[in-house]
Design a protein around this motif. Structure first.
Motif, PDB file in Angstrom:
ATOM      1  N   SER A  63      29.114  -9.612  -5.600  1.00  0.00           N
ATOM      2  CA  SER A  63      29.365  -8.872  -6.845  1.00  0.00           C
ATOM      3  C   SER A  63      30.805  -9.067  -7.306  1.00  0.00           C
ATOM      4  CB  SER A  63      29.038  -7.388  -6.670  1.00  0.00           C
ATOM      5  OG  SER A  63      29.982  -6.746  -5.849  1.00  0.00           O
ATOM      6  N   ASN A  64      31.760  -9.206  -6.366  1.00  0.00           N
ATOM      7  CA  ASN A  64      33.146  -9.500  -6.742  1.00  0.00           C
ATOM      8  C   ASN A  64      33.243 -10.865  -7.412  1.00  0.00           C
ATOM      9  OD1 ASN A  64      34.027  -7.090  -5.602  1.00  0.00           O
ATOM     10  ND2 ASN A  64      34.464  -8.032  -3.638  1.00  0.00           N
TER      11      ASN A  64
ATOM     12  N   ASP B 245      30.769 -12.378  -8.951  1.00  0.00           N
ATOM     13  CA  ASP B 245      30.026 -12.292 -10.204  1.00  0.00           C
ATOM     14  C   ASP B 245      30.893 -11.733 -11.332  1.00  0.00           C
ATOM     15  OD1 ASP B 245      27.556 -12.830 -11.477  1.00  0.00           O
ATOM     16  OD2 ASP B 245      27.068 -10.685 -11.446  1.00  0.00           O
ATOM     17  N   VAL B 246      31.717 -10.752 -11.028  1.00  0.00           N
ATOM     18  CA  VAL B 246      32.622 -10.180 -12.047  1.00  0.00           C
ATOM     19  C   VAL B 246      33.599 -11.252 -12.543  1.00  0.00           C
ATOM     20  CG1 VAL B 246      34.528  -8.555 -12.380  1.00  0.00           C
ATOM     21  CG2 VAL B 246      32.426  -7.807 -11.256  1.00  0.00           C
TER      22      VAL B 246
ATOM     23  N   LYS C 278      31.822 -13.795 -14.764  1.00  0.00           N
ATOM     24  CA  LYS C 278      31.563 -13.286 -16.118  1.00  0.00           C
ATOM     25  C   LYS C 278      32.824 -13.322 -16.966  1.00  0.00           C
ATOM     26  CE  LYS C 278      27.542 -10.673 -14.881  1.00  0.00           C
ATOM     27  NZ  LYS C 278      26.977  -9.443 -14.398  1.00  0.00           N
ATOM     28  N   ARG C 279      33.959 -13.018 -16.358  1.00  0.00           N
ATOM     29  CA  ARG C 279      35.234 -13.111 -17.097  1.00  0.00           C
ATOM     30  C   ARG C 279      35.488 -14.559 -17.501  1.00  0.00           C
ATOM     31  NH1 ARG C 279      39.902 -10.915 -13.935  1.00  0.00           N
ATOM     32  NH2 ARG C 279      40.970 -11.236 -15.899  1.00  0.00           N
TER      33      ARG C 279
ATOM     34  N   SER D 103      21.865 -13.426 -11.230  1.00  0.00           N
ATOM     35  CA  SER D 103      22.951 -13.137 -10.293  1.00  0.00           C
ATOM     36  C   SER D 103      22.461 -12.918  -8.876  1.00  0.00           C
ATOM     37  CB  SER D 103      23.726 -11.904 -10.740  1.00  0.00           C
ATOM     38  OG  SER D 103      24.472 -12.199 -11.883  1.00  0.00           O
TER      39      SER D 103
END
Length: 186
Positions: A37-38, A40-41, A44-45, A83
């Motif tokens: 999840s880290n 994935d963030v 996305k940025r 994801s």
């Protein structure tokens, strides 16, 4: 009576042992998902930044349309991978990383672009995202190593099928991404 107490003690030990194994599988799987999840963030940025970068480059490198289209195509492909399909996402991200490298190679070939403050600002933001992504990638790979080692060693391997063990791939740069990008303007 003593036999019954010994038998119940063995059963209790086995139950606690198996619960411990199940909990370890759950912990490792959740660590990998948290680490992902880290990543994935940060991804996305990076997806949000790419269109601005492409638009900036378009003005300076008009005849490099195929390079810019490849970047957008790679970005869109990477965004479409769910994801939660981590292994497929890693493959798509490696392709996107390779296409992004070609944009920065264009920056080297066009001095006016390289001096453009908007391009420099976008490049700096992308570098910060990539640094964050690298830290997240290290944490993810450590979590994957822990998960995979436990699932492939005793006692985890004995219970892997029963507890839905999932093998995860490491998030490493593909061999093509490790080589220098060649730009030919002849």
């Amino acid at each position: 009576m003593t036999f019954l107490l010994i038998f119940l003690g063995i059963i209790l030990f086995l139950v606690v042992f198996i619960v411990g194994i199940f909990n370890r599988f759950a912990k490792n799987r959740n660590l990998v998902k948290d680490a992902w999840s880290n990543i994935d963030v940060a991804l996305k940025r990076r997806y949000d930044l790419i269109p601005n970068l492409v638009e900036t480059v378009k003005g300076y490198a008009k005849h490099e349309k195929s390079t810019l289209e490849d970047v957008i195509k790679a970005r869109n492909s990477a965004m479409q991978v769910p994801s939660d399909d981590i292994n497929a996402k890693i493959k798509a991200e490696n392709q996107l990383q390779q296409s992004l490298r070609s944009i920065f190679a264009l920056g080297e070939a066009y001095p006016d672009l390289k001096a453009n403050t908007n391009f420099l600002d976008l490049q700096e933001k992308l570098n910060l995202i990539e640094e964050n992504l690298e830290r997240s990638r290290r944490y993810y790979n450590g979590s994957v190593r822990e998960n995979n080692t436990y699932g492939e060693s005793i006692p985890g391997a004995l219970f892997a099928g029963m507890f839905n063990y999932q093998h995860f791939n490491f998030f490493e740069a593909e061999e093509a991404a490790r080589s220098n990008v060649k730009v030919d303007f002849s």
